[in-house]
Design a protein around this motif. Structure first.
Motif, short mmCIF file in Angstrom:
data_model
loop_
_atom_site.label_atom_id
_atom_site.label_comp_id
_atom_site.label_asym_id
_atom_site.label_seq_id
_atom_site.Cartn_x
_atom_site.Cartn_y
_atom_site.Cartn_z
N PRO A 12 -54.89 4.38 -60.23
CA PRO A 12 -55.18 3.35 -59.23
C PRO A 12 -56.05 2.25 -59.85
CG PRO A 12 -55.70 5.57 -58.41
CD PRO A 12 -55.46 5.68 -59.89
N PRO A 13 -56.17 1.08 -59.26
CA PRO A 13 -55.61 0.68 -57.97
C PRO A 13 -54.10 0.39 -58.02
CG PRO A 13 -56.77 -1.17 -58.97
CD PRO A 13 -57.00 0.01 -59.86
N TRP A 14 -53.46 0.58 -56.87
CA TRP A 14 -52.01 0.44 -56.79
C TRP A 14 -51.54 -0.96 -57.13
CZ3 TRP A 14 -48.99 -2.67 -53.61
CH2 TRP A 14 -49.66 -3.36 -52.60
N ASP A 69 -55.21 2.66 -43.28
CA ASP A 69 -55.95 2.41 -44.53
C ASP A 69 -54.95 2.22 -45.67
OD1 ASP A 69 -55.00 4.93 -44.10
OD2 ASP A 69 -56.67 5.97 -45.07
N LYS A 70 -54.24 1.09 -45.62
CA LYS A 70 -53.11 0.88 -46.54
C LYS A 70 -53.49 1.02 -48.02
CE LYS A 70 -50.18 -2.00 -43.56
NZ LYS A 70 -50.81 -1.69 -42.30
N ASP A 71 -54.54 0.33 -48.44
CA ASP A 71 -54.90 0.37 -49.86
C ASP A 71 -55.27 1.79 -50.29
OD1 ASP A 71 -54.37 -2.27 -50.38
OD2 ASP A 71 -56.42 -2.94 -50.00
N ASP A 72 -56.05 2.48 -49.46
CA ASP A 72 -56.44 3.86 -49.79
C ASP A 72 -55.21 4.75 -49.93
OD1 ASP A 72 -59.04 3.14 -49.73
OD2 ASP A 72 -59.50 4.03 -47.77
N ARG A 73 -54.28 4.58 -48.99
CA ARG A 73 -53.08 5.42 -48.99
C ARG A 73 -52.25 5.17 -50.25
NH1 ARG A 73 -50.72 7.81 -44.59
NH2 ARG A 73 -52.93 7.96 -44.09
N ASP A 110 -52.25 8.04 -57.51
CA ASP A 110 -52.95 9.18 -58.10
C ASP A 110 -52.03 10.41 -58.18
OD1 ASP A 110 -55.41 10.56 -58.94
OD2 ASP A 110 -55.14 11.65 -57.06
N ASN A 156 -53.32 3.88 -53.09
CA ASN A 156 -54.08 4.37 -54.26
C ASN A 156 -53.91 5.89 -54.41
OD1 ASN A 156 -55.04 1.84 -54.92
ND2 ASN A 156 -56.99 2.10 -53.86
N ASP A 157 -53.97 6.60 -53.28
CA ASP A 157 -53.78 8.06 -53.31
C ASP A 157 -52.39 8.41 -53.83
OD1 ASP A 157 -56.30 8.51 -52.36
OD2 ASP A 157 -55.69 8.94 -50.29
#
Length: 206
Positions: free
Chosen positions: A163-165, A147-151, A157, A153-154
């Protein structure tokens, strides 16, 4: 203390925990083989790479954080030496590249976020900025992240970036050094060098 720094007026430093793939990344950037070990903490002193005819070098600083077989005291000493090296040479350091392991960085940061604790990675990110050095976070081993985008973004944070990255592409560079997939890092580095009127160095990051 780290001595024997080559007499160069401009450098880019690479910092990060042990075993995040800094040496592999250096090899990818320079074409030069660095000593890498299966054991964390092989690099104990800075590796200066001053191969360019220009007054410029890349410096791979020792890994910080947990290292198997290395006592707490020695580990703290390495971290202190890194901090002093960066402070002493801040005026010559064009950019700091903080290398993190995309697969484990969030867990590591969260595990070390106690009341009085700032995780090393977050601390280093702010420390570089505090001494006036722009930072790019090279998020390595992204081939192992689903989950590249989620990771990413985290990670933003945790670093205090909203975010978003994707709005931080001059700061967050997802890479897989082992596969030679480092274009996003090269682009970020070039942007910072251009901002600092060092277009003469862009050719090293093509």
């Amino acid at each position: 203390m780290f001595d024997n720094r080559p007499d160069r007026d401009a450098e880019i430093v690479f910092v990060g925990r042990s075993n995040v793939g800094k040496s592999t990344l250096m090899r990818e950037l320079t074409g030069h083989k660095f000593e890498t070990g299966g054991k964390p903490g092989v690099t104990r002193k800075p590796n200066h790479f001053d191969w360019a005819s220009e007054d410029f070098m890349l410096t791979d600083l020792p890994g910080f954080g947990f290292m198997s077989g290395v006592g707490d005291e020695h580990r703290e000493q390495i971290k202190t030496d890194i901090v002093h090296y960066i402070e002493d040479n801040a005026e010559k350091i064009l950019l700091g590249v903080l290398v993190v392991d995309g697969k484990s960085v969030i867990d590591i940061i969260d595990r070390h976020s106690g009341e009085d604790e700032i995780p090393h990675d977050v601390e280093m990110f702010y420390f570089l900025q505090d001494v006036g050095i722009p930072v790019v976070v090279a998020v390595n081993k992204m081939d192992k992240v689903d989950d590249k985008d989620d990771r990413l973004n985290d990670l933003c944070d945790r670093l205090g970036l909203h975010p978003p990255w994707k709005q931080w592409q001059d700061t967050i560079a997802p890479i897989t050094a082992k596969r030679g997939s480092i274009d996003s890092l090269n682009e970020s580095v070039k942007e910072h060098l251009h901002d600092q009127k060092r277009d003469d160095l862009l050719k090293f990051f093509s």
